[in-house]
Design an enzyme around this catalytic site. Structure first.
Site, PDB file in Angstrom:
ATOM      1  CB  THR A  56      -0.904  -0.001   1.258  1.00 34.28           C
ATOM      2  OG1 THR A  56      -1.659  -1.200   1.244  1.00 34.28           O
ATOM      3  CG2 THR A  56      -1.839   1.188   1.294  1.00 34.28           C
ATOM      4  CG  HIS A  59      -0.465   0.481  -4.406  1.00 31.85           C
ATOM      5  ND1 HIS A  59      -0.429   0.103  -5.722  1.00 31.85           N
ATOM      6  CD2 HIS A  59      -0.697  -0.647  -3.707  1.00 31.85           C
ATOM      7  CE1 HIS A  59      -0.623  -1.196  -5.815  1.00 31.85           C
ATOM      8  NE2 HIS A  59      -0.784  -1.684  -4.601  1.00 31.85           N
TER       9      HIS A  59
END
Ligand code: NAD
Ligand code: ZN
Length: 358
Positions: A56, A59
């Site tokens: 995450t 990202h």
């Protein structure tokens, strides 16, 4: 008895701290000085010691489509951490200054049907630490006291810093009975590797792990895989035959987010096979529904960790000998965050930890 009464005297807090910030709506992160957060009445301020990098965070670093839709800069990112209690909100009970803790990164609403029934991992209003509010890549982090998991201090600090992803692996792997079962894991990223170690610890028979990255498949062997399979070169049917498996895999954990991997998995399952899906598909994945129907397969989606049964289980797994330390391959000072993120992006690593001490 009020445990706060026996807390050590609170050390003076600095006004400002280091934090890794998504400063602007563009790729990259900045290590900057920001104010130290102040805990609300039901919150805890934590001095972060170690924090590990999750997909995450990558990202958000890359500023991909998902990040652009969800993240509102400026934001301190990060959600996998271990640290010590530095301040307690006025209403917090049961914790003391200096306690070693990890934290659940999903903050739930507390009053929907699922929350009230104790199924907090299914709350439809979940907010993410380091996604929707300030995160753990900082000297200090503030979270609700209800999200704190008091850590077992006999567990190595590095392992505790990975309890969030280990919880994803445990939540997935403990979804089904594993004793004597043949398990297929697609994706040997840190979470797939952790799931492999758990399946071995819990008494699976064969554990086959597939990936396209040979370095990660070597780690899978180290974590107890019977076979590491090159998803781009080898056939799962051949591998199953070489292990004298007659009817296919009993249990599958999809941990790659690859549509091809999911398709291969569905094709490789025994009738009545059970699949837990953790990987977030990068693009829409066609599912062979007729095969699912005719073969009586179970597909179960997994999100986060069960609060806090998964945390209890992983603590006990580690205390009974589960060793995930080989999956932690690199450590960096937080000041070397750029090198750390470049390495995670390269895939030439397992879990990568940022050190916020000192
Ligand atoms: P990761 O990206 O580090 O690992 C994924 C692995 O899959 C990589 O090693 C990659 O080489 C491999 N892979 C790619 N294509 C493949 C294929 N065709 N067959 C087999 N392997 C293939 O991710 P991670 O941190 O280990 O997380 C695993 C997955 O879980 C990711 O999709 C992540 O987004 C997701 N995730 C979901 C939750 C949740 O709550 N559901 C939480 C955390 C992570
Ligand atoms: Zn809720």
């Amino acid at each position: 008895m009020n445990p706060q009464k026996f807390s050590p005297k609170p050390a003076k807090l600095p006004r400002r701290m280091r934090a890794l910030v998504k400063a602007r709506p563009e790729p990259g992160l900045e290590l900057r000085e920001v104010p130290v957060p102040r805990p609300g009445p039901d919150e805890v301020l934590i001095r972060v010691e170690l924090a590990s990098i999750c997909g995450t965070d990558l990202h958000i670093h890359r500023w991909d489509d998902w990040a652009q839709g969800v993240i509102r800069p400026p934001l301190v990112i990060g959600h996998e951490f271990v640290g010590r209690v530095a301040r307690l909100g006025a209403l917090v009970k049961g914790l003391r200054l200096g306690d070693l803790i990890c934290g659940e990164g999903h903050i739930v609403c507390g009053h929907c049907r699922n929350c009230l029934a104790g199924r907090r991992h299914l709350c439809p209003d979940t907010q993410g630490v380091g996604v929707h509010r300030a995160g753990a890549f900082a000297d200090y982090l503030c979270i609700p006291a209800a999200n704190v998991w008091p850590a077992d201090a006999t567990i190595p600090l590095e392992v505790l810093s990975c309890f969030d992803p280990l919880g994803n692996a445990a939540h997935t792997a403990l979804s089904f009975d594993l004793v004597g079962e043949d398990v297929l894991i697609t994706g040997a990223g840190p979470i797939g590797l952790m799931a492999c170690a758990i399946a071995r610890h819990c008494g699976a028979r064969h554990i086959v792990v597939s990936d396209v990255n040979p370095q990660r498949l070597r780690l899978a062997k180290r974590m107890g895989a019977s076979r590491g399979v090159r998803a781009d070169h080898e056939s799962l049917t051949e591998v199953a035959r070489s292990l004298c498996m007659k009817e296919g895999f009993d249990v599958g954990f999809e941990m790659s987010g690859s549509p091809e991997a999911l398709d291969t998995m569905i094709a490789a399952m025994a009738h009545g096979g059970r699949i837990a899906l953790l990987g977030l598909q990068k693009q829409p994945a066609p599912v062979a529904v007729n095969r699912v129907v005719l073969h009586g397969l179970t597909l179960k989606g997994i999100y986060g960790r069960q609060m806090f049964e998964t945390w209890y289980k992983m603590t006990m797994l580690v205390k009974t000998g589960l060793d995930i330390r080989p999956i932690i391959t690199h450590r960096f000072s937080c000041t070397k965050h750029k090198q750390a993120f470049d390495l995670v992006a390269s895939g030439k690593c397992g879990k990568v930890i940022l050190d916020w001490r000192g």
